[in-house]
Design an enzyme around this catalytic site. Structure first.
Site, PDB file in Angstrom:
ATOM      1  CB  SER A   1     -14.041   0.706  -5.667  1.00  0.00           C
ATOM      2  OG  SER A   1     -13.762  -0.025  -4.524  1.00  0.00           O
TER       3      SER A   1
ATOM      4  CG  HIS B   1     -10.069   2.224  -6.723  1.00  0.00           C
ATOM      5  ND1 HIS B   1      -9.084   3.122  -6.439  1.00  0.00           N
ATOM      6  CD2 HIS B   1     -10.605   2.174  -5.182  1.00  0.00           C
ATOM      7  CE1 HIS B   1      -8.860   3.572  -5.266  1.00  0.00           C
ATOM      8  NE2 HIS B   1      -9.600   2.891  -4.364  1.00  0.00           N
TER       9      HIS B   1
ATOM     10  CG  ASP C   1     -10.361   0.182  -2.126  1.00  0.00           C
ATOM     11  OD1 ASP C   1      -9.883   1.189  -2.041  1.00  0.00           O
ATOM     12  OD2 ASP C   1     -11.753   0.283  -2.448  1.00  0.00           O
TER      13      ASP C   1
ATOM     14  CG  MET D   1      -8.737  -1.921   3.187  1.00  0.00           C
ATOM     15  SD  MET D   1     -10.257  -1.880   3.654  1.00  0.00           S
ATOM     16  CE  MET D   1     -11.211  -0.752   2.457  1.00  0.00           C
TER      17      MET D   1
ATOM     18  CG  HIS E   1      -6.538   3.363  -1.952  1.00  0.00           C
ATOM     19  ND1 HIS E   1      -8.134   3.557  -1.669  1.00  0.00           N
ATOM     20  CD2 HIS E   1      -5.820   3.838  -0.943  1.00  0.00           C
ATOM     21  CE1 HIS E   1      -7.848   4.429  -0.313  1.00  0.00           C
ATOM     22  NE2 HIS E   1      -6.501   4.593  -0.107  1.00  0.00           N
TER      23      HIS E   1
ATOM     24  CG  MET F   1      -6.565   2.315   2.324  1.00  0.00           C
ATOM     25  SD  MET F   1      -8.302   2.135   1.942  1.00  0.00           S
ATOM     26  CE  MET F   1      -8.290   0.985   0.554  1.00  0.00           C
TER      27      MET F   1
ATOM     28  CG  MET G   1      -8.889   8.598   1.497  1.00  0.00           C
ATOM     29  SD  MET G   1      -9.474   7.325   0.398  1.00  0.00           S
ATOM     30  CE  MET G   1     -10.861   7.035   1.154  1.00  0.00           C
TER      31      MET G   1
ATOM     32  CG  ASP H   1     -11.418   5.950  -2.823  1.00  0.00           C
ATOM     33  OD1 ASP H   1     -12.810   5.336  -2.891  1.00  0.00           O
ATOM     34  OD2 ASP H   1     -10.430   5.216  -2.406  1.00  0.00           O
TER      35      ASP H   1
HETATM   36  C1  DX5 Z   1     -12.700   3.159   1.192  1.00  0.00           C
HETATM   37  C2  DX5 Z   1     -12.128   2.692  -0.039  1.00  0.00           C
HETATM   38  C3  DX5 Z   1     -13.073   3.026  -1.465  1.00  0.00           C
HETATM   39  C4  DX5 Z   1     -14.394   2.457  -1.355  1.00  0.00           C
HETATM   40  C5  DX5 Z   1     -15.272   3.290  -1.915  1.00  0.00           C
HETATM   41  O1  DX5 Z   1     -11.830   2.872   2.225  1.00  0.00           O
HETATM   42  O2  DX5 Z   1     -10.696   3.365  -0.258  1.00  0.00           O
HETATM   43  O3  DX5 Z   1     -12.309   2.781  -2.352  1.00  0.00           O
HETATM   44  O4  DX5 Z   1     -14.436   1.206  -1.976  1.00  0.00           O
HETATM   45  O5  DX5 Z   1     -16.468   2.870  -1.973  1.00  0.00           O
HETATM   46  P1  DX5 Z   1     -17.891   3.734  -2.023  1.00  0.00           P
HETATM   47  O6  DX5 Z   1     -17.803   4.448  -3.184  1.00  0.00           O
HETATM   48  O7  DX5 Z   1     -18.899   2.969  -1.687  1.00  0.00           O
HETATM   49  O8  DX5 Z   1     -17.529   4.786  -1.152  1.00  0.00           O
HETATM   50 ZN    ZN Z   2      -9.867   3.130  -2.235  1.00  0.00          ZN
END
Ligand code: DX5
Ligand code: ZN
Length: 227
Positions: free
Chosen positions: A8, A33, A35, A37, A66, A68, A137, A175
């Site tokens: 990620s 990956h 993320d 947000m 992903h 969010m 998650m 994740d």
């Molecule tokens: C958290 C994200 C993850 C995050 C994971 O909200 O969805 O993808 O980057 O990071 P680590 O592996 O550091 O928990």
């Molecule tokens: Zn993620």
């Protein structure tokens, strides 16, 4: 089925994302990956379609995006056009999840649904036959570098069983908080797509960290750890 490692970039240096992608690809990353947000569904704000399009220009492996965000339906097409190969949406925000999953598939993108730690595996029951993957998650979404929630291990097994009952071989992704200390357990619990942020990019050598995590995952696939 093999195990796919998806570093990620949330924990990478955002001023040098191209270098981050190249490093983990040299280490054998299977996916990148990404993320997304929005400051509504989760407290943090990260990146949007233009950055995904920029990553797509440099990445040689598929992008696992992903979402969010509170209103994913409004942005699915933009992320597909930007180059997402995998696109996952949270069940918690979607009253018409079946429509959303099929909208993603109709764009030629693999459709995933995501469960927060407090969302039961049973929430998947009526969509289990339709999904291309399920993301469990193992931390509350919003930030990298959090601690793995132990209950997630049995959740992975529950989701795998639920997909099997639906006759769907779709992989389960995990994740949050995955590192060298627990990757064997999540693989043994059925995870076949593994996200790792801090364990890769907070290490001194992301290329080596990727290689080590991938090797540990492959070893666990060959000889699972007992429950
Ligand atoms: C958290 C994200 C993850 C995050 C994971 O909200 O969805 O993808 O980057 O990071 P680590 O592996 O550091 O928990
Ligand atoms: Zn993620």
């Amino acid at each position: 089925m093999s195990v796919l490692l998806a570093p990620s970039i949330l924990s990478a240096d955002f001023a040098a994302l191209g270098d981050a992608v190249s490093a983990v690809e040299r280490g054998g990353a299977d996916l990148i990956h990404v993320d997304v947000m929005d400051g509504h569904f989760v407290p943090n704000i990260t990146i949007g379609p233009p950055v995904v399009a920029a990553l797509k220009r440099v990445a040689t492996v598929p992008l696992d995006v992903h979402l969010m965000i509170s209103e994913p339906d409004r942005y699915i097409e933009a992320f597909a056009k930007a180059g997402a190969a995998y696109l996952s949406v949270h069940v918690e925000v979607l009253p018409h999840l079946h429509r959303t999953v099929h909208a993603i598939k109709d764009l030629g993108v693999k459709a995933g649904v995501v469960l927060n730690p407090s969302t039961p595996a049973a929430a998947l029951h009526d969509i289990a036959a339709d999904v291309d993957f399920v993301l469990v998650m193992s931390v509350n979404p919003g930030f990298g570098g959090q601690t793995f929630i132990p209950r997630s291990e049995s959740k992975l097994r529950e989701v795998r069983a639920l997909l099997d009952r639906a006759g769907n071989p779709a992989p389960v992704e995990v994740d949050g908080g995955v590192d060298l200390g627990n990757i064997a357990r999540v693989v043994s619990a059925g995870a076949r797509m593994i996200v790792a942020g801090a364990a890769v990019f907070q290490s001194s050598d992301p290329e080596r960290a990727t290689r080590e995590l991938r090797a540990a995952a492959a070893a666990a696939l060959a000889s699972p750890v007992p429950r």
